[in-house]
Scaffold this motif. Structure first.
Motif, mmCIF file in Angstrom:
data_model
loop_
_atom_site.group_PDB
_atom_site.id
_atom_site.type_symbol
_atom_site.label_atom_id
_atom_site.label_comp_id
_atom_site.label_asym_id
_atom_site.label_seq_id
_atom_site.Cartn_x
_atom_site.Cartn_y
_atom_site.Cartn_z
ATOM 1 N N ARG A 36 0.955 -1.149 0.426
ATOM 2 C CA ARG A 36 -0.075 -0.169 -0.094
ATOM 3 C C ARG A 36 0.173 1.205 0.001
ATOM 4 O O ARG A 36 0.690 2.270 -0.705
ATOM 5 C CB ARG A 36 -0.945 0.125 0.720
ATOM 6 C CG ARG A 36 -2.053 1.103 1.275
ATOM 7 C CD ARG A 36 -3.153 1.150 1.942
ATOM 8 N NE ARG A 36 -3.868 2.387 2.442
ATOM 9 C CZ ARG A 36 -4.863 2.177 3.366
ATOM 10 N NH1 ARG A 36 -4.754 1.805 3.971
ATOM 11 N NH2 ARG A 36 -5.386 3.558 3.612
ATOM 12 N N GLU A 37 1.534 1.736 1.043
ATOM 13 C CA GLU A 37 2.740 2.790 1.251
ATOM 14 C C GLU A 37 3.778 2.341 -0.923
ATOM 15 O O GLU A 37 3.520 3.779 -0.500
ATOM 16 C CB GLU A 37 4.001 2.592 2.543
ATOM 17 C CG GLU A 37 4.084 3.537 2.526
ATOM 18 C CD GLU A 37 5.700 3.808 3.057
ATOM 19 O OE1 GLU A 37 6.080 5.006 3.883
ATOM 20 O OE2 GLU A 37 5.608 2.440 4.274
ATOM 21 N N GLY A 38 3.749 1.595 -1.125
ATOM 22 C CA GLY A 38 4.783 1.753 -2.438
ATOM 23 C C GLY A 38 3.793 2.638 -3.328
ATOM 24 O O GLY A 38 4.064 2.332 -4.401
ATOM 25 N N ASP A 39 2.495 1.980 -2.930
ATOM 26 C CA ASP A 39 0.680 2.719 -4.227
ATOM 27 C C ASP A 39 1.314 4.034 -3.654
ATOM 28 O O ASP A 39 0.869 5.301 -4.214
ATOM 29 C CB ASP A 39 -0.035 1.655 -3.968
ATOM 30 C CG ASP A 39 -0.971 2.811 -4.792
ATOM 31 O OD1 ASP A 39 -1.016 2.746 -6.108
ATOM 32 O OD2 ASP A 39 -2.711 2.990 -4.202
ATOM 33 N N GLU A 40 1.391 4.252 -2.644
ATOM 34 C CA GLU A 40 1.086 5.530 -2.209
ATOM 35 C C GLU A 40 2.226 6.861 -2.687
ATOM 36 O O GLU A 40 2.206 7.502 -2.900
ATOM 37 C CB GLU A 40 0.431 5.557 -0.854
ATOM 38 C CG GLU A 40 -1.021 5.032 -1.024
ATOM 39 C CD GLU A 40 -1.325 4.990 0.676
ATOM 40 O OE1 GLU A 40 -0.965 5.700 1.618
ATOM 41 O OE2 GLU A 40 -2.601 4.872 1.369
ATOM 42 N N VAL A 41 3.215 6.266 -1.894
ATOM 43 C CA VAL A 41 4.537 6.587 -2.317
ATOM 44 C C VAL A 41 4.932 7.031 -3.864
ATOM 45 O O VAL A 41 5.538 8.142 -5.010
ATOM 46 C CB VAL A 41 5.264 6.837 -1.032
ATOM 47 C CG1 VAL A 41 6.844 7.737 -1.108
ATOM 48 C CG2 VAL A 41 4.542 6.756 0.255
ATOM 49 N N GLY A 42 5.114 5.787 -4.542
ATOM 50 C CA GLY A 42 5.661 5.157 -5.407
ATOM 51 C C GLY A 42 7.014 5.441 -5.573
ATOM 52 O O GLY A 42 7.485 6.121 -4.652
ATOM 53 N N GLY A 92 -8.144 -1.034 0.743
ATOM 54 C CA GLY A 92 -7.592 -1.206 -1.112
ATOM 55 C C GLY A 92 -8.326 -2.195 -1.754
ATOM 56 O O GLY A 92 -7.320 -2.319 -2.714
ATOM 57 N N GLN A 93 -9.381 -2.124 -2.300
ATOM 58 C CA GLN A 93 -9.659 -3.040 -2.991
ATOM 59 C C GLN A 93 -9.581 -2.583 -4.360
ATOM 60 O O GLN A 93 -9.571 -2.822 -5.863
ATOM 61 C CB GLN A 93 -11.474 -3.040 -2.970
ATOM 62 C CG GLN A 93 -11.873 -4.547 -2.196
ATOM 63 C CD GLN A 93 -11.171 -5.766 -2.319
ATOM 64 O OE1 GLN A 93 -9.898 -5.933 -1.823
ATOM 65 N NE2 GLN A 93 -12.105 -6.361 -3.197
ATOM 66 N N GLU A 94 -9.314 -0.624 -4.512
ATOM 67 C CA GLU A 94 -9.025 0.161 -5.729
ATOM 68 C C GLU A 94 -7.881 -0.081 -6.053
ATOM 69 O O GLU A 94 -7.889 -0.187 -7.522
ATOM 70 C CB GLU A 94 -9.789 1.204 -5.463
ATOM 71 C CG GLU A 94 -9.348 1.745 -3.992
ATOM 72 C CD GLU A 94 -7.807 3.130 -4.671
ATOM 73 O OE1 GLU A 94 -7.626 3.019 -6.190
ATOM 74 O OE2 GLU A 94 -6.357 2.806 -3.780
ATOM 75 N N GLN A 95 -6.686 -0.189 -5.369
ATOM 76 C CA GLN A 95 -5.833 -0.666 -6.076
ATOM 77 C C GLN A 95 -4.675 -1.665 -6.775
ATOM 78 O O GLN A 95 -4.660 -2.197 -7.595
ATOM 79 C CB GLN A 95 -4.229 -0.861 -4.789
ATOM 80 C CG GLN A 95 -2.974 -0.783 -5.619
ATOM 81 C CD GLN A 95 -1.946 -0.969 -3.774
ATOM 82 O OE1 GLN A 95 -2.832 -0.115 -2.569
ATOM 83 N NE2 GLN A 95 -1.195 -1.431 -4.293
ATOM 84 N N HIS A 96 -6.437 -2.369 -6.597
ATOM 85 C CA HIS A 96 -6.257 -4.129 -7.213
ATOM 86 C C HIS A 96 -6.630 -4.180 -8.208
ATOM 87 O O HIS A 96 -6.184 -4.319 -9.716
ATOM 88 C CB HIS A 96 -6.970 -4.984 -6.740
ATOM 89 C CG HIS A 96 -6.023 -5.873 -5.044
ATOM 90 N ND1 HIS A 96 -4.601 -6.170 -5.233
ATOM 91 C CD2 HIS A 96 -7.001 -5.597 -3.601
ATOM 92 C CE1 HIS A 96 -4.441 -5.934 -4.151
ATOM 93 N NE2 HIS A 96 -5.934 -6.526 -3.393
#
Length: 596
Positions: free
Chosen positions: A60-66, A427-431
């Protein structure tokens, strides 16, 4: 949000009970007793721990920070560098690599399960070892002995990573029009110049060196695809003693801002006379690159299944906990003000659809991986030829159908959450965002469908298809006396009869109108996919029937019945679409597409 749990029980079921991997591995001379189920269990267990305890917590942090870019330097998302070290120190990076150069030489049937866990727990991270594995495959198959000895050992250990540099701003699917050039030097190397885009993990700080395999054209090369060569271009030059030398003349100009997989760095790579070495023969670059395409395209399908599994795990936990209204048959949780939403038929429909696609996809990807193992490790020329033909047919289906259905699973998983599925917290929208790319890269799903229909079906008058049909029909025949399995076998038989009819219909229509190939391609691929999953579910059901008193097999049979009754019939409508023909696609004049 549910914690990711590696689906080890189902993976072992597919490997050991459905496909009897022990027997397959023992029959392939090239494996030379390198693996058995005990070894496989140990590898799966170790990867499961890393996936759930190391990779999933940073997703999740990888998605948010990148990943971030500054002045040409790319820094991986928070936690990724440490996770990468944990991953490579566990020996997972070279799992399928050539033992001659330090790889473990494991079969794809096993490696595919590891890939699913890595991708399911953290797809953005999983792209790094995936791209390294692809580069290693091409280098191992086509590189000189000197190049292999110099680069493969450190790539297998993960000290160095790999990247594949194909696409250019003006050239995606049509690689024949690339502009990157390679000028020969007196010392036998080449100076590579040009710009590549969409280069996954083309630059980062997780490994000491990054080995790029770059498509480029030599001076006076033939026009089009026949004029493409492949070059190994390292980020840092490597000295004769194996130590790192000076930085090569290449840089990362920027990284893309993407819809999903934000933890991975998708780079614009600039080569300014970078020193490289020819891999394979001149003007044979596409052939060298396509060595790894069956593996990579199956790997993309596995990515989709992995992330869809994570979405399913989230959805089930939510459906068991969230209370809303009462069951149609009356209160179930009488001590609560409402029942958990899992009692409602529509929620059951969603969860069972997710489960049937995920488990069907896991089985199908393993089935395709089995043909990869036969093609690679068998010493029987006829078996290898048969396996290569099956792979030619099944690879586009594995890439496209697995990812199309995985996106559907992720969207359904989001729907189970209602409004909570639309916000980041759960977290579902990230998938949904992450899986979306799997339909696009490694050849869009439309291209996969066109390849299947045009080259693998019409192009050889259905010869490859007949091999698959025979495989399924042999299984059906083997169950003739198994009356308990009839509820699965008869629908499979009907689906295959329809597929055979549809296959011949398109072949016949294409003789008079080439547009029929493209018009039929996507829906045909899906009809094929639903029939292939029916084959997988029938095989899983046959194994499960004698053990139906145990919960695992009881659940497997319930899911099989749902797939057969509620999902498989989709092929009927899709077949009608195919037979609707191409005329309606071309009735509207091009000028009338513009509406304003």
């Amino acid at each position: 949000m549910a914690d990711y749990k590696a689906p080890l029980r189902d993976m072992r079921f597919v490997l050991d009970e459905v496909f009897e991997a022990d027997k397959l591995w023992a029959s392939l001379a090239g494996l030379e007793g390198a693996v058995d189920m005990e070894t496989a269990d140990a590898i799966l267990g170790e990867c499961g721990k890393i996936a759930s305890q190391v990779l999933a917590p940073i997703n999740r942090e990888g998605d948010e920070v990148g990943s971030t870019w500054k002045d040409g330097v790319v820094t991986a998302a928070p936690g990724f560098k440490d996770a990468y070290q944990t991953y490579v120190e566990a020996g997972l990076n070279g799992l399928g690599g050539n033992p001659e150069f330090g790889g473990m030489g494991m079969p794809k049937t096993l490696v595919g399960q590891v890939e699913e866990m890595v991708q399911g727990s953290n797809m953005a991270f999983g792209l790094a070892p995936m791209l390294t594995a692809g580069a290693c495959l091409s280098l191992n198959a086509h590189g000189s002995q000197e190049l292999k000895e110099k680069y493969l050992p450190n790539m297998y250990t993960g000290v160095w990573s790999g990247a594949m540099d194909l696409t250019e701003p003006h050239a995606g699917t049509d690689l024949g029009i690339i502009r990157t050039k390679a000028e020969p030097s007196a010392d036998g190397s080449y100076l590579v110049s040009g710009t590549k885009i969409f280069i996954t993990w083309g630059e980062h700080d997780m490994a000491e060196n990054i080995i790029h395999l770059v498509l480029a054209k030599l001076p006076n090369a033939p026009a089009g695809p026949k004029g493409i060569s492949l070059f190994l271009v390292p980020k840092f030059l490597v000295n004769d003693d194996g130590s790192l030398g000076e930085r090569n003349a290449m840089s990362c100009g920027s990284i893309e801002h993407k819809m999903g997989i934000k933890g991975s760095a998708t780079c614009v790579m600039n080569f300014d006379g970078a020193k490289g070495w020819l891999v394979g023969e001149e003007n044979q670059g596409l052939a060298c690159m396509f060595t790894m395409m069956n593996y990579e395209r199956l790997g993309v399908g596995i990515q989709g299944v992995g992330a869809a599994e994570a979405s399913y795990q989230n959805a089930v936990e939510y459906a068991l906990d969230r209370i809303q209204s009462r069951a149609p048959t009356g209160a179930v949780a009488k001590d609560k003000v409402a029942d958990p939403i899992i009692v409602h038929p529509d929620v059951r429909r969603m969860l069972m659809t997710m489960r049937s696609f995920n488990e069907g996809g896991r089985a199908f990807s393993t089935y395709v991986a089995g043909w990869l193992d036969r093609a690679k490790f068998s010493d029987n020329a006829e078996e290898k030829k048969h396996a290569d033909a099956m792979l030619a047919l099944l690879t586009p289906i594995a890439k496209a159908f697995l990812t199309d259905t995985s996106l559907e699973v992720a969207i359904i998983g989001q729907q189970v959450f209602g409004g909570h599925g639309f916000i980041r917290e759960w977290g579902q929208e990230q998938h949904v965002r992450d899986i979306r790319i799997t339909q696009i890269y490694e050849g869009t799903n439309g291209i996969q469908a066109l390849d299947l229909m045009g080259r693998k079906i019409v192009g050889n008058n259905g010869a490859f298809y007949k091999l698959f049909e025979q495989d399924v029909n042999d299984f059906i025949a083997s169950q003739a006396a198994n009356t308990a399995a009839a509820e699965f076998i008869e629908p499979l038989k009907a689906a295959m009869e329809n597929l055979a009819d549809l296959t011949q219909w398109v072949i016949d229509q294409a003789q008079g109108n080439p547009n029929e190939i493209g018009a039929a391609s996507l829906e045909y691929l899906h009809v094929f996919g639903y029939a292939a999953y029916a084959y997988m579910w029938a095989r899983m059901a046959v194994v499960s029937l004698p053990k139906a008193n145990e919960d695992f097999y009881k659940a497997k049979l319930a899911t099989a019945r749902f797939y057969i009754k509620r999902v498989l019939p989709r092929y009927i409508g899709l077949s009608a679409v195919v037979k609707g023909g191409s005329e309606s696609l071309y009735e509207l004049d091009e000028a009338l597409f513009v509406t304003a």
